[in-house]
Design an enzyme around this catalytic site. Sequence first.
Site, PDB file in Angstrom:
ATOM      1  N   GLU A  95      17.701  12.221  -8.478  1.00 38.34           N
ATOM      2  CA  GLU A  95      16.382  11.632  -8.248  1.00 38.34           C
ATOM      3  C   GLU A  95      16.037  10.681  -9.385  1.00 38.34           C
ATOM      4  O   GLU A  95      15.774  11.112 -10.513  1.00 38.34           O
ATOM      5  CB  GLU A  95      15.294  12.710  -8.147  1.00 38.34           C
ATOM      6  CG  GLU A  95      13.942  12.103  -7.809  1.00 38.34           C
ATOM      7  CD  GLU A  95      12.743  12.800  -8.439  1.00 38.34           C
ATOM      8  OE1 GLU A  95      11.650  12.646  -7.898  1.00 38.34           O
ATOM      9  OE2 GLU A  95      12.889  13.471  -9.469  1.00 38.34           O
ATOM     10  N   ASP A 136      16.847  16.861 -10.068  1.00 39.46           N
ATOM     11  CA  ASP A 136      15.448  16.455 -10.216  1.00 39.46           C
ATOM     12  C   ASP A 136      15.229  15.635 -11.490  1.00 39.46           C
ATOM     13  O   ASP A 136      15.861  15.889 -12.526  1.00 39.46           O
ATOM     14  CB  ASP A 136      14.613  17.744 -10.267  1.00 39.46           C
ATOM     15  CG  ASP A 136      13.138  17.509 -10.513  1.00 39.46           C
ATOM     16  OD1 ASP A 136      12.481  16.997  -9.602  1.00 39.46           O
ATOM     17  OD2 ASP A 136      12.658  17.827 -11.621  1.00 39.46           O
TER      18      ASP A 136
HETATM   19  N1  ZXY Z   1       2.254  17.123 -10.252  1.00 38.75           N
HETATM   20  C1  ZXY Z   1       0.854  16.778 -10.456  1.00 38.75           C
HETATM   21  C2  ZXY Z   1       0.320  17.867 -11.324  1.00 38.75           C
HETATM   22  C3  ZXY Z   1       1.507  18.534 -11.936  1.00 38.75           C
HETATM   23  C4  ZXY Z   1       2.636  18.308 -11.016  1.00 38.75           C
HETATM   24  C5  ZXY Z   1       0.705  15.415 -11.139  1.00 38.75           C
HETATM   25  O1  ZXY Z   1      -0.323  14.807 -11.031  1.00 38.75           O
HETATM   26  N2  ZXY Z   1       1.754  14.934 -11.904  1.00 38.75           N
HETATM   27  C6  ZXY Z   1       1.798  13.630 -12.550  1.00 38.75           C
HETATM   28  C7  ZXY Z   1       2.465  12.559 -11.676  1.00 38.75           C
HETATM   29  C8  ZXY Z   1       3.833  13.013 -11.126  1.00 38.75           C
HETATM   30  O2  ZXY Z   1       4.787  13.101 -12.169  1.00 38.75           O
HETATM   31  C9  ZXY Z   1       5.881  13.939 -12.031  1.00 38.75           C
HETATM   32  C10 ZXY Z   1       7.145  13.412 -11.796  1.00 38.75           C
HETATM   33  O3  ZXY Z   1       8.227  14.238 -11.658  1.00 38.75           O
HETATM   34  C11 ZXY Z   1       8.120  15.584 -11.808  1.00 38.75           C
HETATM   35  C12 ZXY Z   1       6.890  16.176 -12.036  1.00 38.75           C
HETATM   36  C13 ZXY Z   1       5.707  15.336 -12.150  1.00 38.75           C
HETATM   37  C14 ZXY Z   1       9.280  16.356 -11.732  1.00 38.75           C
HETATM   38  C15 ZXY Z   1       9.187  17.736 -11.876  1.00 38.75           C
HETATM   39  C16 ZXY Z   1       7.966  18.343 -12.095  1.00 38.75           C
HETATM   40  C17 ZXY Z   1       6.823  17.567 -12.166  1.00 38.75           C
HETATM   41  O4  ZXY Z   1       4.564  15.827 -12.331  1.00 38.75           O
HETATM   42  O5  ZXY Z   1       5.638  18.175 -12.347  1.00 38.75           O
HETATM   43  O6  ZXY Z   1      10.284  18.491 -11.807  1.00 38.75           O
HETATM   44  C18 ZXY Z   1       7.445  11.988 -11.712  1.00 38.75           C
HETATM   45  C19 ZXY Z   1       8.528  11.485 -12.424  1.00 38.75           C
HETATM   46  C20 ZXY Z   1       8.843  10.132 -12.378  1.00 38.75           C
HETATM   47  C21 ZXY Z   1       8.079   9.256 -11.638  1.00 38.75           C
HETATM   48  C22 ZXY Z   1       7.013   9.722 -10.912  1.00 38.75           C
HETATM   49  C23 ZXY Z   1       6.711  11.095 -10.950  1.00 38.75           C
HETATM   50  O7  ZXY Z   1       8.452   7.925 -11.624  1.00 38.75           O
HETATM   51  O8  ZXY Z   1       9.896   9.647 -13.054  1.00 38.75           O
HETATM   52  C24 ZXY Z   1       3.065  16.398  -9.437  1.00 38.75           C
HETATM   53  C25 ZXY Z   1       4.511  16.724  -9.261  1.00 38.75           C
HETATM   54  C26 ZXY Z   1       5.346  15.753  -8.781  1.00 38.75           C
HETATM   55  O9  ZXY Z   1       2.587  15.454  -8.846  1.00 38.75           O
HETATM   56  C27 ZXY Z   1       6.779  15.939  -8.590  1.00 38.75           C
HETATM   57  C28 ZXY Z   1       7.429  17.160  -8.688  1.00 38.75           C
HETATM   58  C29 ZXY Z   1       8.790  17.258  -8.440  1.00 38.75           C
HETATM   59  C30 ZXY Z   1       9.525  16.144  -8.095  1.00 38.75           C
HETATM   60  C31 ZXY Z   1       8.862  14.910  -7.990  1.00 38.75           C
HETATM   61  C32 ZXY Z   1       7.513  14.823  -8.229  1.00 38.75           C
HETATM   62  O10 ZXY Z   1      10.857  16.215  -7.830  1.00 38.75           O
HETATM   63  O11 ZXY Z   1       9.595  13.830  -7.626  1.00 38.75           O
END
Ligand code: ZXY
Length: 512
Positions: free
Chosen positions: A248, A212
């Site tokens: 990822e 991740d």
């Molecule tokens: N979450 C909501 C609230 C908290 C969790 C949110 O609005 N987050 C901000 C936008 C998404 O950014 C995240 C990215 O990776 C993560 C995130 C995360 C990985 C994690 C845990 C996380 O918030 O909370 O292990 C992310 C990273 C990047 C990118 C885009 C997004 O280019 O490099 C989320 C959670 C998303 O939306 C999430 C969780 C796990 C994943 C993932 C996305 O494996 O790909």
Amino acid sequence: MKLLILATLIGLSFAQFNPNTQSGRTAIVHLFEWRWADIAAECERFLGPNGFGGVQISPPSESIVVTNPWHPWWQRYQPIGYNLCSRSGNENELRDMITRCNNVGVYIYVDAVINHMCGAGGGSGTHSSCGSYFNANNKDFPTVPYSNLDFNDGKCNTGSGNIENYQDVNQVRNCRLVGLLDLALEKDYVRGKTSDYMNKLIDMGVAGFRVDACKHMWPGDLSAVYGRLHNLNTKWFPSGSRPFIFQEVIDLGGEPITSSEYTGVGRVTEFKYGAKLGNVIRKWNGEKLSFLKNWGEGWGFMPSDKALVFTDNHDNQRGHGAGGASIVTFWDARIYKMAVAFMLAHPYGFTRVMSSYRWDRNIVNGQDQNDWIGPPSNGDGSTKPVTINADGTCGNGWVCEHRWRQITNMVGFRNVVNGQTFSNWWDNGSNQISFSRGNRGFLVINNDDWELNATLNTGLPGGTYCDIISGQKESGRCTGKQVTVGGDGRASIRISNSEEDPFMAIHADSKL
Ligand code: ZXY
Ligand code: CA
């Protein structure tokens, strides 16, 4: 002797790119948020018999439990330790699943969250999936144990301590991703704890990892962690087998960190694949299926033998995250089946099929207000079991795309055409295309708003074949359409644009 050493070196250095699937099994499925007990049963009753190579599972590590919002899916991406206890089940259930799946030739790929622990605002207490105590305020995670010495904060120089600017490589790797406590993976101690966790799973029999948030870790640190990993368990894998690694990295262009920084140490998720394929299938921006003639590296994707590909994933199927609006999901079932069929028929990359649950969407200005909703659950927040209906579909809110006949049968198609070249391309200059995989399989799609009526080169030996989209071959007859291929390999094909599924596929094993 020299050759042997060379072969061993190549074998060792490229081993982490090999999915380790059994021979003839060429795709894995992400059973997002499934319970271990349900995955074990699914391996035995469905995945093994239908030729699936493996399952990507949700993170098995102990995580924070979030109740506001109510048990969101992303709580599992906030570890508080490496005890194997999650809303999918406990360590015994995990071990039982790995054993039973391995015994039917379906291997397990673990989602490993090693960039961070829970959010800095995660509080203190025992609100965790095993009830272990932790304290996010002073970065104390006693079950590992990690202390404030094991985090990156000293190296981050943003005002908030969070990543503020994705154009700054140091911030992206050394600061907190949306406030998540960022592990100092350059420390020998942290490398030791993360690799111990992964090694425990390897010894239990898993075949590899989806790692991740790799964009947020230095490739050198990842290489050091991977280098510490054990060989796979010889109860199920040839001795000397290395864990499969797919990382990822969300790289859609426009950021300084690119996929290519990571392809040296393992495979990488190709996020451009689903985003671009979505545009083509939706016919947005004047895109057409005929443009897919040079699909793959020709579209600016990473080398095929480095790519892990998928139409949608657990994150971008929620309408945010990488790819945005063009991503096709089960919500758009008709074009989704077409997109997945194209992916599974095309030789580019190692393929992963998505398997989802339904949630109440509430889209306001293009953004789903309910994109956080976790899996189907009981009143106490525990995950509901996957039930199987009499017709083979899933109940309790589970979608089970991998059980849709068109998708299951295309996994079989990919297995049958494995190693065959991409050949006999045809298109009408618009949205009607066909191609073969050598002389083993043939796919034709009509995504135009008019009938497809053409005599096409299938590449296959003459005979009568069962279309595996409208039905399949069953006890020597076709349950759906039939295709007659002449001695010259050509077949007369008609597909109305108003069919439920305006595409057909035939292969060597669907011949009558
Ligand atoms: N979450 C909501 C609230 C908290 C969790 C949110 O609005 N987050 C901000 C936008 C998404 O950014 C995240 C990215 O990776 C993560 C995130 C995360 C990985 C994690 C845990 C996380 O918030 O909370 O292990 C992310 C990273 C990047 C990118 C885009 C997004 O280019 O490099 C989320 C959670 C998303 O939306 C999430 C969780 C796990 C994943 C993932 C996305 O494996 O790909
Ligand atoms: Ca980091």
